[in-house]
Motif scaffolding. Structure first.
Motif, mmCIF file in Angstrom:
data_model
loop_
_atom_site.group_PDB
_atom_site.id
_atom_site.type_symbol
_atom_site.label_atom_id
_atom_site.label_comp_id
_atom_site.label_asym_id
_atom_site.label_seq_id
_atom_site.Cartn_x
_atom_site.Cartn_y
_atom_site.Cartn_z
ATOM 1 N N GLY A 83 -3.942 -11.995 5.219
ATOM 2 C CA GLY A 83 -2.830 -11.437 5.983
ATOM 3 C C GLY A 83 -1.385 -11.460 5.168
ATOM 4 O O GLY A 83 -0.892 -12.485 4.944
ATOM 5 N N VAL A 84 -0.941 -10.346 4.724
ATOM 6 C CA VAL A 84 0.143 -10.031 3.876
ATOM 7 C C VAL A 84 1.317 -9.217 4.284
ATOM 8 O O VAL A 84 0.598 -8.233 4.769
ATOM 9 N N GLN A 85 2.288 -9.349 4.872
ATOM 10 C CA GLN A 85 3.360 -8.592 5.422
ATOM 11 C C GLN A 85 3.477 -7.313 4.473
ATOM 12 O O GLN A 85 3.420 -7.253 3.353
ATOM 13 N N GLN A 86 3.587 -6.173 5.385
ATOM 14 C CA GLN A 86 4.119 -4.955 4.472
ATOM 15 C C GLN A 86 2.879 -4.266 3.884
ATOM 16 O O GLN A 86 3.198 -3.489 2.970
ATOM 17 N N ARG A 87 1.762 -4.767 4.284
ATOM 18 C CA ARG A 87 0.582 -4.107 3.262
ATOM 19 C C ARG A 87 -0.407 -3.549 4.439
ATOM 20 O O ARG A 87 -1.557 -3.763 4.105
ATOM 21 N N ALA A 88 -0.182 -2.920 5.528
ATOM 22 C CA ALA A 88 -1.292 -2.443 6.563
ATOM 23 C C ALA A 88 -2.239 -1.685 6.031
ATOM 24 O O ALA A 88 -3.617 -1.868 5.873
ATOM 25 N N LEU A 89 -1.940 -0.632 5.391
ATOM 26 C CA LEU A 89 -2.702 0.571 4.757
ATOM 27 C C LEU A 89 -3.362 -0.071 3.595
ATOM 28 O O LEU A 89 -4.445 -0.013 3.466
ATOM 29 N N TYR A 90 -2.615 -0.743 2.604
ATOM 30 C CA TYR A 90 -3.090 -1.116 1.440
ATOM 31 C C TYR A 90 -4.272 -2.324 1.947
ATOM 32 O O TYR A 90 -5.297 -2.236 1.276
ATOM 33 N N SER A 91 -4.173 -2.942 2.667
ATOM 34 C CA SER A 91 -4.991 -4.100 3.129
ATOM 35 C C SER A 91 -6.300 -3.552 3.791
ATOM 36 O O SER A 91 -7.484 -3.921 3.618
ATOM 37 N N ALA A 92 -6.117 -2.664 4.533
ATOM 38 C CA ALA A 92 -7.181 -1.816 5.264
ATOM 39 C C ALA A 92 -8.176 -0.989 4.013
ATOM 40 O O ALA A 92 -9.271 -1.432 4.091
#
Length: 252
Positions: free
Chosen positions: A138-147
């Motif tokens: 879990g990395v902050q400010q990466r919701a879309l990229y992480s998905a």
């Protein structure tokens, strides 16, 4: 080392960053290399450039066929083309979600769809997908990229299971923060790019970002016939960012 001698490799996103570093490394180790990119310009003479947008199935099919017609075979595919996104789950529009997933996930599907029939004829077939440690960290400010990268991780395992008995090995690399043009562009949007870069470096256990060449080395390992027992492997190249829990440095 010449472990790729006689093999033909296709690297998507191959005109810059990790893709270009990978194309150069594979060529240096004996492969005939084609770099698929939106703008395959300024490539070394020993790398064949082919223009295609991975969001366009017809362009991808034509690019793969061009490579096979020119070189007579296809043995290695490096699915590296991708784009970034910044923000929490409230930050990105539906259109941006669709665009990033189309490039980062479905783009890989399109390339594999048209490459697999040719890879089935190779004695050393391999696909390496570029994932990211944000697929499971879990990395902050990466919701879309992480998905999108979580989907790449799952896709890699599914493809590995589907094609291993056809003689096609599928694996992925998971870089941490890598020193690429995308990072440079992201930092330019901060209030103080120099300070932001220094903070990003300091956050890494090794005090620096991963280099494109280091990721390329991991890709080459997984693509090489020398790693013929590696199937469904996810190889982290992240300076220990995910696995290590370091104490803050002692203060004077």
């Amino acid at each position: 080392m010449s472990d790729f001698t006689g093999l033909v490799a296709l690297v998507t996103g191959g005109a810059s960053g990790i893709g270009l570093a990978t194309a150069k490394l594979l060529s240096g180790r004996g492969a005939t290399v084609a770099a698929l990119d939106l703008k395959p310009e300024g490539l070394p003479d020993d790398i064949f450039g082919v223009q295609a947008d991975v969001t366009d199935d017809a362009q991808v099919q034509a690019a793969v066929e061009t490579v096979v017609e020119r070189f007579g075979r296809l043995d290695v595919v490096v699915n590296n083309a991708g784009i970034g996104a910044v923000g929490d789950v409230t930050a990105n529009s539906d259109d941006e979600w669709a665009r990033v997933l189309d490039v980062n996930v479905i783009g890989m599907v399109r390339v594999a769809r048209h490459a697999v029939p040719h890879l089935r004829r190779s004695p050393a077939a391999a696909i390496v997908n570029t994932c990211s440690i944000v697929a499971w960290a879990g990395v902050q400010q990466r919701a879309l990229y992480s998905a999108s990268k979580g989907a790449v991780y799952a896709l890699t395992l599914a493809m590995a299971a589907d094609h291993v008995r056809e003689g096609i090995r599928v694996n992925c690399v998971a870089p941490g923060s890598a020193d690429t043009p995308w990072i440079d562009r992201s930092l330019r949007h901060t209030a103080d790019p120099v300070a932001a870069r220094a903070a990003l470096d300091a956050f890494q256990p090794t005090g620096r970002l991963v280099t494109a060449d280091e990721v390329a080395g991991a890709i080459a390992y997984l693509a090489s016939p020398l790693s013929s027992a590696s199937v469904g492997t996810v190889l982290a190249v992240d300076n220990g960012m995910h696995g290590l829990r370091l104490r803050p440095p002692a203060r004077d």
